[in-house]
Design a protein around this motif. Sequence first.
Motif, PDB file in Angstrom:
ATOM      1  N   UNK A  22      13.149  -0.130   8.273  1.00 33.90           N
ATOM      2  CA  UNK A  22      13.827   1.125   7.953  1.00 33.90           C
ATOM      3  C   UNK A  22      12.887   2.325   8.027  1.00 33.90           C
ATOM      4  N   UNK A  23      11.578   2.075   7.946  1.00 37.70           N
ATOM      5  CA  UNK A  23      10.625   3.188   8.063  1.00 37.70           C
ATOM      6  C   UNK A  23       9.804   3.080   9.351  1.00 37.70           C
ATOM      7  N   UNK A  24      10.351   2.336  10.318  1.00 38.47           N
ATOM      8  CA  UNK A  24       9.769   2.300  11.650  1.00 38.47           C
ATOM      9  C   UNK A  24       8.640   1.320  11.855  1.00 38.47           C
ATOM     10  N   UNK A  25       8.500   0.336  10.965  1.00 45.84           N
ATOM     11  CA  UNK A  25       7.438  -0.662  11.111  1.00 45.84           C
ATOM     12  C   UNK A  25       8.063  -2.029  11.395  1.00 45.84           C
ATOM     13  N   UNK A  26       7.633  -2.654  12.482  1.00 43.76           N
ATOM     14  CA  UNK A  26       8.172  -3.954  12.874  1.00 43.76           C
ATOM     15  C   UNK A  26       7.235  -5.045  12.368  1.00 43.76           C
ATOM     16  N   UNK A  27       7.696  -5.794  11.379  1.00 44.97           N
ATOM     17  CA  UNK A  27       6.904  -6.918  10.870  1.00 44.97           C
ATOM     18  C   UNK A  27       6.978  -8.036  11.898  1.00 44.97           C
ATOM     19  N   UNK A  28       5.805  -8.399  12.439  1.00 44.21           N
ATOM     20  CA  UNK A  28       5.813  -9.374  13.536  1.00 44.21           C
ATOM     21  C   UNK A  28       5.112 -10.685  13.215  1.00 44.21           C
ATOM     22  N   UNK A  29       4.420 -10.767  12.093  1.00 47.12           N
ATOM     23  CA  UNK A  29       3.861 -12.065  11.714  1.00 47.12           C
ATOM     24  C   UNK A  29       3.505 -12.070  10.227  1.00 47.12           C
ATOM     25  N   UNK A  51       0.829  -1.210   0.000  1.00 43.10           N
ATOM     26  CA  UNK A  51       0.000   0.000   0.000  1.00 43.10           C
ATOM     27  C   UNK A  51       0.861   1.257   0.000  1.00 43.10           C
ATOM     28  N   UNK A  52       0.596   2.153  -0.929  1.00 47.71           N
ATOM     29  CA  UNK A  52       1.376   3.383  -0.982  1.00 47.71           C
ATOM     30  C   UNK A  52       1.105   4.278   0.218  1.00 47.71           C
ATOM     31  N   UNK A  53       0.002   4.018   0.922  1.00 44.04           N
ATOM     32  CA  UNK A  53      -0.248   4.754   2.163  1.00 44.04           C
ATOM     33  C   UNK A  53       0.858   4.473   3.185  1.00 44.04           C
ATOM     34  N   UNK A  54       1.542   3.341   3.026  1.00 41.94           N
ATOM     35  CA  UNK A  54       2.628   2.964   3.934  1.00 41.94           C
ATOM     36  C   UNK A  54       3.985   3.417   3.395  1.00 41.94           C
ATOM     37  N   UNK A  55       4.238   3.214   2.104  1.00 40.31           N
ATOM     38  CA  UNK A  55       5.597   3.389   1.573  1.00 40.31           C
ATOM     39  C   UNK A  55       5.824   4.657   0.756  1.00 40.31           C
ATOM     40  N   UNK A  56       4.751   5.362   0.367  1.00 36.79           N
ATOM     41  CA  UNK A  56       4.931   6.558  -0.459  1.00 36.79           C
ATOM     42  C   UNK A  56       5.825   7.573   0.251  1.00 36.79           C
ATOM     43  N   UNK A  57       6.668   8.234  -0.540  1.00 34.81           N
ATOM     44  CA  UNK A  57       7.578   9.269  -0.036  1.00 34.81           C
ATOM     45  C   UNK A  57       8.545   8.726   1.017  1.00 34.81           C
ATOM     46  N   UNK A  58       8.919   7.436   0.887  1.00 34.94           N
ATOM     47  CA  UNK A  58       9.931   6.841   1.762  1.00 34.94           C
ATOM     48  C   UNK A  58      11.026   6.248   0.889  1.00 34.94           C
ATOM     49  N   UNK A  59      12.190   5.956   1.466  1.00 31.53           N
ATOM     50  CA  UNK A  59      13.287   5.364   0.678  1.00 31.53           C
ATOM     51  C   UNK A  59      13.000   3.939   0.191  1.00 31.53           C
ATOM     52  N   UNK A  60      11.937   3.295   0.730  1.00 28.78           N
ATOM     53  CA  UNK A  60      11.658   1.905   0.351  1.00 28.78           C
ATOM     54  C   UNK A  60      10.453   1.800  -0.576  1.00 28.78           C
TER      55      UNK A  60
END
Length: 251
Positions: free
Chosen positions: A183-190, A155-164
Amino acid sequence: MTFGEQPAYLRVADDLRKKITAGELPPHTRLPSQARIREVYGVSDTVALEARKVLMAEGLVEGRSGSGTYVREQPEPGRLVRSGFRGPAGSTTPFRQEQADERMPGTWESNSGRDAADREIAERLAIAPGDEVMRTRYVFRSGGEATWLSTSWEPLAVTARTPVLLPEEGPLAGRGVVERMAAIGLVVDNVAEEVGARPGLAEETLALGGVPGHVVLVISRTFFAGGRPVETADVVTLADRYRASYRLPVR
């Protein structure tokens, strides 16, 4: 036909299948012609044709233009081990886990572009249909041959305007969802996976070196960070190439 009795074309197909699996008709051997099948089994042309169609649909034989129908070489299925273990960076996809084995060198190609989420992808990402996503298509190769296809959506709501923004470009290109989201402050936990099978689409079987009607294995996988879906993907391979093997912790 009495209860439990097979139609004639299935009986013929079954006998030919046994000859193939027993090695009486080895790979690259020409399948008996339609006339020969009719003569040996005492069946009609229609029955002989339908029996050949069954074997082709099962991927046991293939037609060669102007030459006939030949027994296909069957690959030895690999084991696709899926577990909660997080391996080296970038090893979250089945292909990249496989590539951790240096004896199986591989490459991949990808292309990314903005897209509007359809209803299914929107549901998987907990967004609205039509919301923008970054779609990335992959072709993974081992020994020069395509073995996996994958399409992922973020979703671009998450990654837009970020380095990833682009999974395979930038400072964390190819590092996998876990590292990129961190790298953008989100911890993938499952991660959630669903494994299914279906007839392959024409373009899928062509890309993977299969035949029309070949069944494909589909792994639908979604990564979550704090309950929020941050990436979903469909990973596709020919069903006779791999067996999914799951090792899960018992709590």
